[in-house]
Motif scaffolding. Structure first.
Motif, PDB file in Angstrom:
ATOM      1  N   GLU A  20       1.010  -1.220   0.025  1.00 56.00           N
ATOM      2  CA  GLU A  20       0.237  -0.456   0.022  1.00 56.00           C
ATOM      3  C   GLU A  20       1.273   1.378  -0.064  1.00 56.00           C
ATOM      4  OE1 GLU A  20      -2.502   1.422   3.361  1.00 56.00           O
ATOM      5  OE2 GLU A  20      -3.039  -0.506   2.960  1.00 56.00           O
ATOM      6  N   PHE A  21       1.817   1.117   1.135  1.00 60.62           N
ATOM      7  CA  PHE A  21       2.284   2.920   0.485  1.00 60.62           C
ATOM      8  C   PHE A  21       4.051   2.840  -0.616  1.00 60.62           C
ATOM      9  CE2 PHE A  21       7.018   4.451   1.604  1.00 60.62           C
ATOM     10  CZ  PHE A  21       6.356   5.634   1.644  1.00 60.62           C
ATOM     11  N   THR A  22       4.082   1.152  -0.504  1.00 63.01           N
ATOM     12  CA  THR A  22       4.615   1.371  -2.170  1.00 63.01           C
ATOM     13  C   THR A  22       3.650   2.626  -3.381  1.00 63.01           C
ATOM     14  OG1 THR A  22       6.660  -0.621  -1.462  1.00 63.01           O
ATOM     15  CG2 THR A  22       5.828   0.384  -3.904  1.00 63.01           C
ATOM     16  N   GLU A  23       2.741   1.352  -3.776  1.00 62.11           N
ATOM     17  CA  GLU A  23       1.960   2.603  -4.604  1.00 62.11           C
ATOM     18  C   GLU A  23       1.319   4.106  -3.994  1.00 62.11           C
ATOM     19  OE1 GLU A  23      -3.465   2.568  -5.180  1.00 62.11           O
ATOM     20  OE2 GLU A  23      -2.309   0.311  -4.447  1.00 62.11           O
ATOM     21  N   PHE A  24       1.551   4.024  -2.844  1.00 65.89           N
ATOM     22  CA  PHE A  24       1.444   5.941  -2.472  1.00 65.89           C
ATOM     23  C   PHE A  24       2.401   6.473  -3.318  1.00 65.89           C
ATOM     24  CE2 PHE A  24       2.679   8.891   0.700  1.00 65.89           C
ATOM     25  CZ  PHE A  24       1.468  10.169   0.359  1.00 65.89           C
ATOM     26  N   TYR A  25       3.490   5.743  -2.104  1.00 68.45           N
ATOM     27  CA  TYR A  25       5.270   6.555  -3.025  1.00 68.45           C
ATOM     28  C   TYR A  25       5.215   6.958  -4.151  1.00 68.45           C
ATOM     29  CZ  TYR A  25      10.194   7.226  -3.473  1.00 68.45           C
ATOM     30  OH  TYR A  25      11.610   8.149  -3.248  1.00 68.45           O
ATOM     31  N   ARG A  26       4.762   5.173  -5.203  1.00 73.78           N
ATOM     32  CA  ARG A  26       5.836   5.832  -6.548  1.00 73.78           C
ATOM     33  C   ARG A  26       3.910   6.852  -6.868  1.00 73.78           C
ATOM     34  NH1 ARG A  26       5.471  -0.613  -7.580  1.00 73.78           N
ATOM     35  NH2 ARG A  26       8.234  -0.536  -7.578  1.00 73.78           N
ATOM     36  N   ALA A  27       3.043   6.786  -6.557  1.00 72.12           N
ATOM     37  CA  ALA A  27       1.782   8.240  -7.629  1.00 72.12           C
ATOM     38  C   ALA A  27       2.455   9.176  -6.606  1.00 72.12           C
ATOM     39  CB  ALA A  27       0.185   7.601  -6.717  1.00 72.12           C
TER      40      ALA A  27
END
Length: 171
Positions: A20-27
């Motif tokens: 979830e954090f990885t997705e947030f970070y990338r976006a």
């Protein structure tokens, strides 16, 4: 009846949290860097502050209700803190940043003119305009920055007037 292993449950929860954090970070990291550049940061400063902010966000990920607003608030405050504690030194003009290109040359030129115009504003006006240009309302900005709605609107008015005057000579 067997009881689920708490370590397995924790590992699964951690894996889901990381994803979830990885997705947030990338976006979110590129828009956060651009947000800081709009406030007057150099690309290097913006990238450093954004990375520090994302590290803090990851450490608090489980407790963040509004991570986009939280990261902008924390990054904005950190950038201002660094600027206040850093003596001013003359620098070369802003380099052209591929981060802010819009795809067409006219849009790119307008963006560069806008970034140069933003650099002529007071720090508070730049901060408020950066929030405005990233889609926040005056009420949201007031809440995030601890200002009154009227104070935000006044800063936006003054900033727009300065930018308009600056861009008038542009073809």
């Amino acid at each position: 009846m067997t009881t689920p292993d708490p370590h397995t449950r924790t590992a699964k929860a951690t894996s889901a949290t990381d994803a979830e954090f990885t997705e947030f970070y990338r976006a979110s990291v590129k828009p956060l860097v651009a947000f800081l550049i709009l406030q007057g940061a150099t690309l290097a400063e913006a990238a450093d502050v954004a990375q520090e902010t994302m590290t803090k966000a990851y450490q608090r990920w489980e407790t963040l209700d509004h991570p986009h607003a939280w990261t902008r608030r924390v990054a904005s405050r950190e950038f201002i803190r660094q600027r206040v504690n850093q003596p001013e030194t003359p620098t070369d003009p802003l380099p052209h940043s591929p981060l802010l290109r819009t795809g067409d040359i006219e849009g790119w030129e307008l963006t560069q003119d806008l970034v140069r115009a933003l650099a002529t504003l007071t720090p508070r006006q730049r901060q408020v305009m950066a929030w405005m240009l990233t889609g926040h309302t005056p009420a949201e900005i007031a809440q995030e920055l601890g200002l009154t709605d009227g104070a935000v609107r006044q800063q936006v008015y003054l900033a727009r007037r300065t930018i308009s005057t600056r861009l008038e000579g542009r073809p």
